[in-house]
Scaffold this motif. Structure first.
Motif, PDB file in Angstrom:
ATOM      1  N   UNK A   1     -11.626  -2.030  -5.519  1.00 44.29           N
ATOM      2  CA  UNK A   1     -11.331  -1.132  -4.406  1.00 44.29           C
ATOM      3  C   UNK A   1     -10.551  -1.854  -3.312  1.00 44.29           C
ATOM      4  N   UNK A   2      -9.741  -1.106  -2.579  1.00 43.00           N
ATOM      5  CA  UNK A   2      -8.993  -1.670  -1.450  1.00 43.00           C
ATOM      6  C   UNK A   2      -9.916  -1.678  -0.236  1.00 43.00           C
ATOM      7  N   UNK A   3     -10.251  -2.870   0.255  1.00 41.77           N
ATOM      8  CA  UNK A   3     -11.141  -2.998   1.412  1.00 41.77           C
ATOM      9  C   UNK A   3     -10.385  -3.133   2.729  1.00 41.77           C
TER      10      UNK A   3
ATOM     11  N   UNK B   1       0.824  -1.206   0.000  1.00 42.15           N
ATOM     12  CA  UNK B   1       0.000   0.000   0.000  1.00 42.15           C
ATOM     13  C   UNK B   1       0.859   1.257   0.000  1.00 42.15           C
ATOM     14  N   UNK B   2       1.941   1.233   0.793  1.00 40.25           N
ATOM     15  CA  UNK B   2       2.842   2.380   0.798  1.00 40.25           C
ATOM     16  C   UNK B   2       3.569   2.556  -0.510  1.00 40.25           C
ATOM     17  N   UNK B   3       3.962   1.438  -1.115  1.00 33.33           N
ATOM     18  CA  UNK B   3       4.676   1.498  -2.391  1.00 33.33           C
ATOM     19  C   UNK B   3       3.789   2.052  -3.506  1.00 33.33           C
ATOM     20  N   UNK B   4       2.493   1.663  -3.488  1.00 36.61           N
ATOM     21  CA  UNK B   4       1.574   2.105  -4.544  1.00 36.61           C
ATOM     22  C   UNK B   4       0.831   3.379  -4.169  1.00 36.61           C
ATOM     23  N   UNK B   5       1.005   3.860  -2.944  1.00 35.94           N
ATOM     24  CA  UNK B   5       0.311   5.077  -2.517  1.00 35.94           C
ATOM     25  C   UNK B   5      -1.190   4.889  -2.397  1.00 35.94           C
ATOM     26  N   UNK B   6      -1.621   3.747  -1.839  1.00 29.48           N
ATOM     27  CA  UNK B   6      -3.042   3.421  -1.776  1.00 29.48           C
ATOM     28  C   UNK B   6      -3.556   3.477  -0.347  1.00 29.48           C
ATOM     29  N   UNK B   7      -4.828   3.821  -0.216  1.00 28.53           N
ATOM     30  CA  UNK B   7      -5.528   3.795   1.053  1.00 28.53           C
ATOM     31  C   UNK B   7      -6.842   3.059   0.893  1.00 28.53           C
ATOM     32  N   UNK B   8      -7.615   2.998   1.972  1.00 30.94           N
ATOM     33  CA  UNK B   8      -8.896   2.301   1.936  1.00 30.94           C
ATOM     34  C   UNK B   8      -9.831   2.986   0.934  1.00 30.94           C
ATOM     35  N   UNK B   9     -10.434   2.186   0.059  1.00 28.83           N
ATOM     36  CA  UNK B   9     -11.360   2.698  -0.947  1.00 28.83           C
ATOM     37  C   UNK B   9     -10.720   3.090  -2.254  1.00 28.83           C
TER      38      UNK B   9
END
Length: 452
Positions: free
Chosen positions: A198-200, A165-173
């Motif tokens: 979506x990231x759940x 998630x940190x590598x891709x810059x992603x958060x919930x949703x």
């Protein structure tokens, strides 16, 4: 009734021998150099014992932590179907859970893919599992940092590791795009399969490999994405003609989903040889089972070799310190030659002189060993706190997780290994005293006092 000899008390050593050995251990002005050598010898033994305890404890913790993480997410056995399509995976999973000694069994879909976001991309391992099977993996189920597993089977979302998630810059949703080359067939060949989810949930199991490589999906969504299904004509239904409507075609066919493999968790991970045959017999279909020892044989064999090599190398520190006992006792014997002669003329036997210097040298080793034991145990029990403090103070990354796979420095003190280290140090200390003590016992009092 006669009284006991004043120089000999019941037991292996007399009070007289303890008294003389104690006086030789205490520093005097003219013996300062010998005392310094003895002190350095104690410090050398203490550092050797402490280093051995700390290193072996960290390696024990490293192995246990890796083993716990690996077996916490991957089963003790993995079963793969042979030849036939694995459409009865749920029935096989339930039969395996009925085998005596099996804790749980899970079925999963697995495949490799490329995941992308608007910031970066990365190769990952996609694993599809139902929420019922995920709950059988406490390490994964309880490691969610953000989001959760609510309504998992009915949603088309994914769970990703914190490092990914940190590598891709992603958060919930946030949407994550999954790409695989094995897409639908066209007249021009296979086309890539590209879908966004979506990231759940974002989890952190504390192991770099899993937190940066694994993406979990609901098993049905994974089966659809990897096209692990086939449409079969229902029993007793005629083949629809070319003019049939979509509704008639859907009613005539049923979709049968397949899985990649099943994993089995057993009560005793070391009893894999005994468990394999009952598992193979319980499946009711041809399957090949591989256990965790086979899958990780090279890795854990390398760890075992490293443990043996490190123990051997670090034992040299204690051995060198034991040789220092020899040198300090040799100098002490040379310095106390006249004292030895006087003791001999007063009636002390050769064995008594030998015991005095054995006590002196062994006491040096004993004090150093106990000091090293205390220091080593304290450092081993606080290894992660010390690592974090040194890293923050010096501004450098000690034991970076990208290299050592774990996000913290584990440590486990093994009483058996600590006992082996202590016995080894004490034994070497005692053996190092034998030659100087024997030399002291050979002194001729006449020759020693001739020039006094």
């Amino acid at each position: 009734m006669t009284s006991a000899s004043p120089t000999r008390a019941p037991g292996p050593f007399s009070r007289f021998e303890w008294l003389v050995a104690g006086r030789y251990l205490r520093a005097r002005r003219r013996d300062a150099f010998i005392s310094v050598i003895s002190a350095l010898t104690m410090i050398g033994i203490a550092l050797g014992v402490a280093t051995l305890i700390v290193v072996m404890s960290v390696m024990n913790g490293f192995r246990d932590e890796l083993l716990g993480k690996i077996l916490g997410l991957n089963g003790h056995f993995t079963g793969f179907p042979i030849e036939e399509v694995f459409h009865d995976y749920e029935a096989v999973r339930d039969r395996l859970e009925g085998v005596d000694g099996v804790i749980a069994a899970t079925a999963f879909v697995e495949g490799q893919a490329l995941v992308t976001s608007q910031y970066a991309s990365s190769g990952v391992n996609i694993r599809g599992m139902s929420i019922g099977d995920i709950e059988k993996l406490p390490l994964l189920y309880s490691s969610v940092l953000y989001g959760g597993w609510d309504d998992w089977d009915n949603l088309e979302g994914v769970a990703i590791g914190s490092r990914l998630a940190g590598q891709l810059g992603l958060g919930i949703g946030d949407p994550i795009t999954i790409v695989t080359p094995n897409g639908p067939q066209t007249p021009f060949g296979s086309t890539p399969q590209i879908r966004s989810y979506p990231v759940n949930a974002i989890f952190d199991v504390g192991m770099v490999e899993f937190d940066s490589l694994f993406v979990y999906m609901p098993i049905r969504a994974a089966q659809v994405y990897f096209r692990l299904y086939e449409d079969r004509l229902r029993d007793g239904v005629a083949q629809p003609d070319l003019m049939a409507s979509d509704e008639e075609i859907d009613a005539a066919y049923e979709r049968v989903y397949t899985a990649t493999a099943v994993e089995v968790f057993v009560a005793d991970p070391d009893a894999t040889a005994r468990m394999q045959l009952p598992l193979e017999q319980a499946t009711g279909r041809p399957m090949v089972f591989t256990d965790w020892k086979q899958r990780n044989q090279t890795f854990f064999s390398a760890l075992q070799v490293e443990r043996v090599v490190m123990f051997t190398i670090l034992s040299m520190i204690v051995l060198v310190a034991a040789f220092n006992i020899i040198s300090s006792l040799v100098m002490l014997v040379k310095d106390k030659s006249s004292d030895i002669a006087v003791l001999r003329t007063m009636g002390a036997t050769r064995s008594s002189i030998m015991r005095i210097f054995c006590i002196t040298g062994t006491a040096i080793g004993f004090i150093g060993t106990i000091a090293g034991f205390v220091l080593g145990v304290v450092l081993a029990l606080n290894a992660e706190a010390i690592r974090a403090w040194v890293s923050n103070t010096l501004g450098i990354a000690l034991f970076p997780p990208e290299v050592f796979l774990l996000s913290s420095l584990p440590s486990r003190v093994d009483p058996v290994e600590v006992s082996v280290v202590l016995v080894m140090a004490l034994a070497l200390s005692f053996l190092a005293t034998l030659y100087p003590a024997w030399r002291a016992a050979q002194y001729d009092p006449v020759e020693a006092l001739r020039y006094e």
